[in-house]
Design a protein around this motif. Structure first.
Motif, PDB file in Angstrom:
ATOM      1  N   ALA A  27       0.832  -1.200   0.000  1.00  0.00           N
ATOM      2  CA  ALA A  27       0.000   0.000   0.000  1.00  0.00           C
ATOM      3  C   ALA A  27       0.867   1.251   0.000  1.00  0.00           C
ATOM      4  CB  ALA A  27      -0.932  -0.004   1.204  1.00  0.00           C
ATOM      5  N   THR A  30       2.411   1.723  -3.401  1.00  0.00           N
ATOM      6  CA  THR A  30       1.385   2.164  -4.351  1.00  0.00           C
ATOM      7  C   THR A  30       1.106   3.649  -4.169  1.00  0.00           C
ATOM      8  OG1 THR A  30       0.383  -0.042  -4.381  1.00  0.00           O
ATOM      9  CG2 THR A  30      -0.991   1.800  -5.108  1.00  0.00           C
ATOM     10  N   GLU A  31       1.053   4.097  -2.925  1.00  0.00           N
ATOM     11  CA  GLU A  31       0.873   5.534  -2.670  1.00  0.00           C
ATOM     12  C   GLU A  31       2.036   6.330  -3.261  1.00  0.00           C
ATOM     13  OE1 GLU A  31       0.306   8.650   1.081  1.00  0.00           O
ATOM     14  OE2 GLU A  31       0.684   6.525   1.463  1.00  0.00           O
ATOM     15  N   ARG A  43      -3.771   9.732  -1.074  1.00  0.00           N
ATOM     16  CA  ARG A  43      -3.771   9.327   0.329  1.00  0.00           C
ATOM     17  C   ARG A  43      -4.232   7.879   0.450  1.00  0.00           C
ATOM     18  NH1 ARG A  43      -8.769  11.959  -0.368  1.00  0.00           N
ATOM     19  NH2 ARG A  43     -10.551  11.053   0.774  1.00  0.00           N
ATOM     20  N   GLN A  44      -3.943   7.290   1.603  1.00  0.00           N
ATOM     21  CA  GLN A  44      -4.499   5.986   1.939  1.00  0.00           C
ATOM     22  C   GLN A  44      -5.795   6.192   2.706  1.00  0.00           C
ATOM     23  OE1 GLN A  44      -1.937   2.915   3.543  1.00  0.00           O
ATOM     24  NE2 GLN A  44      -0.107   3.888   2.684  1.00  0.00           N
ATOM     25  N   VAL A  54      -5.717   2.854  -1.654  1.00  0.00           N
ATOM     26  CA  VAL A  54      -4.912   4.018  -2.009  1.00  0.00           C
ATOM     27  C   VAL A  54      -5.702   4.835  -3.022  1.00  0.00           C
ATOM     28  CG1 VAL A  54      -2.681   4.845  -2.832  1.00  0.00           C
ATOM     29  CG2 VAL A  54      -2.832   2.652  -1.620  1.00  0.00           C
ATOM     30  N   TYR A  55      -5.885   6.104  -2.719  1.00  0.00           N
ATOM     31  CA  TYR A  55      -6.775   6.960  -3.514  1.00  0.00           C
ATOM     32  C   TYR A  55      -6.013   8.178  -4.020  1.00  0.00           C
ATOM     33  CZ  TYR A  55     -10.724   9.990  -4.718  1.00  0.00           C
ATOM     34  OH  TYR A  55     -11.600  10.803  -5.382  1.00  0.00           O
TER      35      TYR A  55
END
Length: 429
Positions: A27, A30-31, A43-44, A54-55
């Motif tokens: 995660a 990925t961020e 952000r997570q 993760v967005y």
């Protein structure tokens, strides 16, 4: 290549019983990758009962549509390492392909999104939202419930799901249907504890023998599902030939394919039941005893229009009916996910057709997929006006969920190029 290799080296298995630290490490990377694309907001986001999503987000230019990009950073367990030709979590490059668990499913999807976004150097022609989840492979309804509670967060005009691929390398395709799925564990108990097979065998009820009889009742002699209420379906498109399928699946010479109807019907439009694991003593550790208990994990693939909960109830009832000798039968750890059928006539699909023709050198064709992506059905329900597009860098020879998973690097290049071209073309919405 360096980033994909680093990401795939993280054993981000989000199944119960596996360590959480590698999943959280995936995660975090990925961020880091999404931040490198120029997205202004990354952000997570905690997901109840699961690992963080993760967005990332960039606002739409005036008058432009918004596109949501989806993938997942978790992977399947590696299984028996002895079946791998290279270490599953030491990604290895061989003849234009990268081998390792998750290199295709679905860390290729993460990297494809990153590459496509980097092409714009922070000046995106459309609004962009990205959601990369952390527990897709174990199924369940964790992110789905999150989407239902936060509908505005992922609202978009088009949604790109980078968790599918082509029947073969370079055969440009868009997945227009997905089977749903259900999975559960069935346990049979017959005795308080194991007893000597010489002293008690022949009269004491063997839990393993009972379970075998129950599992055998799931299919007829042709390999068709024999559970009442689960009929065979029909897929209107063209599927693989028997020869292509045998080669891709690695079916041994002299071994027949199972089931009836076309391969497209069997793979994309019909129910399928698979026993994915059995808990009993291994051959190596076998003792001369009648077994008191045995468990099996069963996966049911459900046609796009089918109801997974109804299907699993039908299968469980059939197993109970087939159980011999009055054995105790218990069912646990149920997960379900619905299927998907796409509308193929919208503006986003037209833009994707043009983009894929440029990237692959041929227009894409419509295919089905026997696998399941639980989130897709929720996105359809939550955003009925959005077009959902499924394509990616995987292919049927990628051995996803199996030993020796691999990704053809040129396929990743084409998929990422197609996605970037789509974003640019769709901007003229």
């Amino acid at each position: 290549m360096e980033e994909l290799t680093r990401l795939a080296a993280i054993p981000s298995v989000a199944f119960p019983g596996h360590p959480e630290e590698p999943v959280l490490a995936a995660a975090a990377m990925t961020e880091e990758l999404l931040r490198s694309t120029g997205l202004p907001h990354v952000r997570q986001i905690p997901v109840e009962g699961s690992f963080p999503a993760v967005y990332g987000e960039a606002p739409a230019p005036p008058g432009a549509p918004t596109v949501l990009l989806y993938a997942h950073y978790d992977v399947q367990p590696a299984g028996d390492p002895a079946l791998w030709r290279t270490p599953p979590f030491q990604p290895t490059f061989v003849d234009g392909a990268l081998f390792g668990r998750g290199v295709a499913d679905d860390k290729s999807g993460v990297i494809a999104h990153v590459l496509a976004l980097r092409a714009f150097q922070g000046r995106f022609p459309v609004g962009v939202k990205v959601i990369i989840e952390g527990q897709e492979e174990y199924a369940g309804e964790r992110l789905e419930a999150f989407v239902e509670r936060n509908p505005d967060l992922l609202r978009a005009d088009a949604i790109v799901v980078a968790d599918t691929g082509n029947p073969s390398v370079g055969d440009a395709s868009v997945t227009t249907s997905l089977r749903g799925m259900a999975a559960f564990t069935v346990e049979v108990r017959t005795l308080a504890e194991a007893v000597h097979s010489g002293s008690f065998g022949g009269a004491a009820p063997d839990a393993l023998a009972a379970l075998i009889r129950m599992l055998a009742a799931l299919h007829d002699e042709n390999g068709d599902v024999r559970v009442p209420g689960l009929p065979r379906g029909i897929f209107l498109g063209t599927g693989p030939s028997d020869e292509e399928f045998r080669a891709t699946a690695g079916v041994l010479d002299g071994v027949s394919l199972v089931g009836s109807g076309s391969l497209a019907d069997r793979l994309w439009a019909s129910y399928a039941i698979t026993v994915t694991g059995i808990d009993v003593p291994s051959v190596q550790h076998a003792i001369n005893a009648v077994q008191p208990a045995a468990r099996a994990r069963i996966t049911v693939r459900v046609p796009p229009a089918g109801d997974p909960k109804t299907a699993v109830n039908d299968v469980v009832e059939h197993l109970r009916h087939a159980a011999p000798w009055g054995v105790n039968v218990a069912v646990s750890d149920l997960v379900v996910g619905s299927g998907f059928q796409a509308d193929t006539g919208g503006r986003a699909r037209a833009a994707l057709n043009r983009a894929m023709e440029r990237a692959f050198g041929r227009p894409p064709r419509d295919i089905g997929a026997g696998g399941s992506i639980p989130l897709v059905a929720t996105l359809v329900k939550q955003y009925p006006a959005a077009e959902i597009l499924l394509f990616g860098a995987e292919d049927d020879g990628a051995a996803i969920h199996a030993p020796n998973e691999r990704l053809v690097i040129e396929e990743l290049r084409r998929a990422a190029t197609a996605e970037a071209l789509f974003l640019a073309d769709y901007a003229d919405f």
